[in-house]
Design a protein around this motif. Sequence first.
Motif, PDB file in Angstrom:
ATOM      1  N   GLY A   1       5.543   5.700  -3.998  1.00  0.00           N
ATOM      2  CA  GLY A   1       4.123   5.645  -3.627  1.00  0.00           C
ATOM      3  C   GLY A   1       3.379   6.817  -4.236  1.00  0.00           C
ATOM      4  O   GLY A   1       3.987   7.833  -4.605  1.00  0.00           O
TER       5      GLY A   1
ATOM      6  N   GLY B   1      -0.646  13.968   1.518  1.00  0.00           N
ATOM      7  CA  GLY B   1       0.695  13.680   2.021  1.00  0.00           C
ATOM      8  C   GLY B   1       0.766  13.480   3.514  1.00  0.00           C
ATOM      9  O   GLY B   1       1.866  13.506   4.089  1.00  0.00           O
TER      10      GLY B   1
ATOM     11  N   THR C   1       0.842  -1.199   0.000  1.00  0.00           N
ATOM     12  CA  THR C   1       0.000   0.000   0.000  1.00  0.00           C
ATOM     13  C   THR C   1       0.882   1.256   0.000  1.00  0.00           C
ATOM     14  O   THR C   1       2.073   1.196   0.325  1.00  0.00           O
TER      15      THR C   1
HETATM   16  C1  LIG Z   1       6.814   8.852  -0.531  1.00  0.00           C
HETATM   17  C2  LIG Z   1       5.715   9.124   0.464  1.00  0.00           C
HETATM   18  C3  LIG Z   1       6.040   9.617   1.718  1.00  0.00           C
HETATM   19  C4  LIG Z   1       5.024   9.893   2.634  1.00  0.00           C
HETATM   20  N1  LIG Z   1       5.378  10.361   3.868  1.00  0.00           N
HETATM   21  C5  LIG Z   1       4.415  10.613   4.786  1.00  0.00           C
HETATM   22  C6  LIG Z   1       4.761  11.063   6.083  1.00  0.00           C
HETATM   23  O1  LIG Z   1       5.949  11.244   6.395  1.00  0.00           O
HETATM   24  N2  LIG Z   1       3.761  11.317   6.972  1.00  0.00           N
HETATM   25  C7  LIG Z   1       2.450  11.123   6.642  1.00  0.00           C
HETATM   26  O2  LIG Z   1       1.576  11.369   7.485  1.00  0.00           O
HETATM   27  N3  LIG Z   1       2.093  10.681   5.415  1.00  0.00           N
HETATM   28  C8  LIG Z   1       3.033  10.443   4.475  1.00  0.00           C
HETATM   29  N4  LIG Z   1       2.695  10.020   3.219  1.00  0.00           N
HETATM   30  C9  LIG Z   1       1.268   9.993   2.848  1.00  0.00           C
HETATM   31  C10 LIG Z   1       0.593   8.724   3.304  1.00  0.00           C
HETATM   32  O3  LIG Z   1       1.367   7.621   2.869  1.00  0.00           O
HETATM   33  C11 LIG Z   1      -0.827   8.618   2.730  1.00  0.00           C
HETATM   34  O4  LIG Z   1      -1.575   9.788   3.014  1.00  0.00           O
HETATM   35  C12 LIG Z   1      -1.547   7.428   3.350  1.00  0.00           C
HETATM   36  O5  LIG Z   1      -0.759   6.273   3.229  1.00  0.00           O
HETATM   37  C13 LIG Z   1      -2.911   7.180   2.725  1.00  0.00           C
HETATM   38  O6  LIG Z   1      -3.411   6.041   3.373  1.00  0.00           O
HETATM   39  P1  LIG Z   1      -4.681   5.264   2.828  1.00  0.00           P
HETATM   40  O7  LIG Z   1      -4.936   4.157   3.793  1.00  0.00           O
HETATM   41  O8  LIG Z   1      -5.793   6.227   2.527  1.00  0.00           O
HETATM   42  O9  LIG Z   1      -4.236   4.709   1.396  1.00  0.00           O
HETATM   43  P2  LIG Z   1      -3.401   3.397   0.990  1.00  0.00           P
HETATM   44  O10 LIG Z   1      -2.271   3.159   1.889  1.00  0.00           O
HETATM   45  O11 LIG Z   1      -3.138   3.575  -0.476  1.00  0.00           O
HETATM   46  O12 LIG Z   1      -4.420   2.218   1.190  1.00  0.00           O
HETATM   47  C14 LIG Z   1      -5.514   2.039   0.333  1.00  0.00           C
HETATM   48  C15 LIG Z   1      -6.075   0.668   0.592  1.00  0.00           C
HETATM   49  O13 LIG Z   1      -7.260   0.487  -0.202  1.00  0.00           O
HETATM   50  C16 LIG Z   1      -7.151  -0.752  -0.885  1.00  0.00           C
HETATM   51  N5  LIG Z   1      -8.008  -0.650  -2.060  1.00  0.00           N
HETATM   52  C17 LIG Z   1      -7.986   0.267  -3.039  1.00  0.00           C
HETATM   53  N6  LIG Z   1      -8.972   0.016  -3.927  1.00  0.00           N
HETATM   54  C18 LIG Z   1      -9.616  -1.095  -3.483  1.00  0.00           C
HETATM   55  C19 LIG Z   1     -10.723  -1.861  -3.945  1.00  0.00           C
HETATM   56  N7  LIG Z   1     -11.385  -1.531  -5.049  1.00  0.00           N
HETATM   57  N8  LIG Z   1     -11.120  -2.956  -3.226  1.00  0.00           N
HETATM   58  C20 LIG Z   1     -10.467  -3.315  -2.080  1.00  0.00           C
HETATM   59  N9  LIG Z   1      -9.414  -2.614  -1.604  1.00  0.00           N
HETATM   60  C21 LIG Z   1      -9.009  -1.524  -2.299  1.00  0.00           C
HETATM   61  C22 LIG Z   1      -5.693  -0.935  -1.142  1.00  0.00           C
HETATM   62  O14 LIG Z   1      -5.395  -2.301  -1.423  1.00  0.00           O
HETATM   63  C23 LIG Z   1      -5.139  -0.479   0.199  1.00  0.00           C
HETATM   64  O15 LIG Z   1      -5.260  -1.539   1.140  1.00  0.00           O
HETATM   65  C24 LIG Z   1       3.673   9.695   2.288  1.00  0.00           C
HETATM   66  C25 LIG Z   1       3.357   9.180   1.037  1.00  0.00           C
HETATM   67  C26 LIG Z   1       4.364   8.898   0.131  1.00  0.00           C
HETATM   68  C27 LIG Z   1       4.009   8.334  -1.204  1.00  0.00           C
END
Ligand SMILES: Cc1cc2nc3c(=O)[nH]c(=O)nc-3n(C[C@H](O)[C@H](O)[C@H](O)COP(=O)(O)OP(=O)(O)OC[C@H]3O[C@@H](n4cnc5c(N)ncnc54)[C@H](O)[C@@H]3O)c2cc1C
Length: 318
Positions: A269, A299, A39
């Motif tokens: 990512g 972010g 992820t």
């Molecule tokens: C290089 C980088 C550095 C970062 N550094 C920081 C930091 O220092 N501090 C900070 O706070 N944030 C940081 N971030 C931001 C942070 O990583 C994101 O805001 C956060 O991970 C988002 O989390 P999420 O759970 O919404 O998304 P994701 O981690 O993308 O998870 C999405 C989930 O949904 C699932 N999914 C998607 N579509 C479907 C579907 N149709 N059916 C079933 N499952 C599905 C995926 O499999 C996954 O499990 C960084 C990001 C990057 C890329």
Amino acid sequence: MDSDVIVVGGGVVGLTTAVTLAERGLRVRVWSRDPAGETTSAVAGALWWPYRIEPAEEAGAWALESLRVYGELAGAPEETGVRWVPGVHADTVLDGLGAWAARVAGLRQLPPGEVPGPYATGLAARLPLIDMPVHLAWLRDRLVAAGGVVERRAAGALAEPAAVAPVVVNCTGLGARELVPDGGLRPVRGQLVLVENPGIEEWFTAADAGAAETTYFFPQPGRLVLGGTAEEGAEGLVPDPVTAAGIVARCARIRPEIAGARVLGHRVGLRPARAGGVRIEAERLPGGARVVHHYGHGGAGVTVAWGCARRAAELVTG
Ligand SMILES: Cc1cc2nc3c(=O)[nH]c(=O)nc-3n(C[C@H](O)[C@H](O)[C@H](O)COP(=O)(O)OP(=O)(O)OC[C@H]3O[C@@H](n4cnc5c(N)ncnc54)[C@H](O)[C@@H]3O)c2cc1C
């Protein structure tokens, strides 16, 4: 129906939301298309700091709420992956931040002569630094301990989870572009380089929120994480060697010993940025099931995870 809620998404947002709901007594099941290690959440550095996230005022409040939780989790760093680490945000002034900054204990403006590198301004702070692979595994274990279940399963439409539970929480990050579908979501690509740590114990950032190239390093157990980039609209997940060399060179301008550090790997990512910012909103599907949307954390999804999870949980139970 053997579940009260299906949380679609097993990144930091989905798992933190699922833990919050399960610990309120709901029977929770997480569907995740990808394993946790694949992820965006697993790629994050991850420092507590509201960077590239909107709406600013709400994000500040969610971040502060999460800061309190991470502060508690830092009491058991080996298990939770959360540690208090000191460091410097260069090129940053206190006045330019939101109201939240006044409530971060110890955050202070540095005298210009104490800021590393060529920067005229900088803030010093001790903040939670989160080792994401460890933290995601810990979240999953905490969820399972509260009776929750995690399964690898992709939803082709929100109607699929809605057929097996009365409430669906949509934590699909950038995946909501197709699942909702939400045309306001766009990727902001971030590339990192992992190197052997040449002895650096403090984090450093020079990361203007409008810049495509940033400079930062975060000491994590077993590695130093070097960043970074913030490429609006870029989708590719393959690390670019020229970009990687640029990241190492920028970091080595601040700490020259980084130039010779052995490279352990590369990470890419896609931050889930959204026009209008984070979406936490309930909606009825045509069949009557309720969906709570919870995505678009840009972010700073790690930074705001616990505060946002509580807001989303209120929409589920309220
Ligand atoms: C290089 C980088 C550095 C970062 N550094 C920081 C930091 O220092 N501090 C900070 O706070 N944030 C940081 N971030 C931001 C942070 O990583 C994101 O805001 C956060 O991970 C988002 O989390 P999420 O759970 O919404 O998304 P994701 O981690 O993308 O998870 C999405 C989930 O949904 C699932 N999914 C998607 N579509 C479907 C579907 N149709 N059916 C079933 N499952 C599905 C995926 O499999 C996954 O499990 C960084 C990001 C990057 C890329």
